[in-house]
Design a protein around this motif. Sequence first.
Motif, short mmCIF file in Angstrom:
data_model
loop_
_atom_site.label_atom_id
_atom_site.label_comp_id
_atom_site.label_asym_id
_atom_site.label_seq_id
_atom_site.Cartn_x
_atom_site.Cartn_y
_atom_site.Cartn_z
N THR A 261 0.90 -1.12 -0.14
CA THR A 261 0.01 -0.17 0.02
C THR A 261 0.82 1.17 -0.05
OG1 THR A 261 0.10 0.15 2.32
CG2 THR A 261 -1.69 -1.10 1.43
N HIS B 58 3.45 -3.05 -5.32
CA HIS B 58 2.57 -2.04 -5.83
C HIS B 58 3.20 -0.72 -5.37
CE1 HIS B 58 -1.44 -4.47 -4.98
NE2 HIS B 58 -1.03 -4.92 -6.38
N LEU C 240 -5.32 -4.31 -8.36
CA LEU C 240 -5.53 -2.69 -8.06
C LEU C 240 -6.96 -2.15 -8.24
CD1 LEU C 240 -1.81 -1.08 -8.42
CD2 LEU C 240 -3.13 -1.42 -6.23
N TRP D 106 -5.34 0.54 -1.00
CA TRP D 106 -4.12 0.27 -1.74
C TRP D 106 -3.60 1.78 -1.47
CZ3 TRP D 106 -3.19 -4.49 -1.79
CH2 TRP D 106 -4.01 -5.31 -2.27
#
Length: 317
Positions: free
Chosen positions: A57, A91, A118, A131
């Motif tokens: 995140t 991510h 996502l 996220w």
Amino acid sequence: MSDSTSSERSTRTAEARLHQVAPGVHAWIQPDGSWWVNNAGAVIGDDGVVLIDTCATAARTRRFLGAVEAVSGGAPVRLAVNTHLHGDHTHGNALLPESAVIVGHQATRDGILADTVLTHTPPVWSPSPDWGIAAHRAPTVVLRDELTLYAGDRRIELSHPGYAAHTQGDVVAWLPSERVLFTGDLIFHQVTPLVFMGSLQGALDSVRWLERFPAELVVPGHGPLIDGDGFAEVLEAHARYYRFVLDTARRGRSDGLTPLQAAERCDLGEFAAWPDRERIVLNLHLAYATADGTAVDLFAAFADAITFNGGPLHCSL
């Protein structure tokens, strides 16, 4: 989300911190190492920083990058290595400076570009992840076998085992002078391994492959740091688990059981205390699909894992 759950998640996030494992080499360890809660690292050279993975995140990645900035004196992030494609390790790529070059295996690049987590997160985790990141950023420099990077005069050797294991594109980062090994998710220390997007036989073979690195300190993809003296036992525990999954699948198929039924029948034994025990179902789905020569039905696999778990999968984000 209840106040108590929110407090527990905040406490776990606050416990994440950098550990200096060698001069200029740092491991970012995030308890409790469960779903989406990974480890990462930073190698600091005279000319900037090389990261090993990011986080799932925006909040976790910013905390990681802030800690790296503090210990590096604000040195620029020049390079970032992705050990594999999964979002807990990648991510956060989106938050890196545009000038930072991201490096990974060709299969990792391909997998990240094809990922839809996502934008269409499956409703299998609870609470649903926030996220804070809207788009993927994939490696632009790829390797297939080996590649050497430098952080100043620090040598970082990237290696792929030559076959699928945890995923198709697993890469370890080895610092030969410091004898520090970043394994990515080839190692889950004191956490149930997950192999639903790779190969169980490859994961078993990777245990022997990892023995080639004479590490004094090992940074696993999830879980606590491992000293060199304890690495052999960690590898043997992984080998026992993979053999257990393969044997459970063999007996389950012989008895006409589904992967879920095989998981419900089996006694996890020494592995019962590891977090994320429901991963046995996902791993069995892979074993069955491999034996049948088919692809894993991810929807069915996660649905069965939820049933085995008695509800949505625990998510610490």
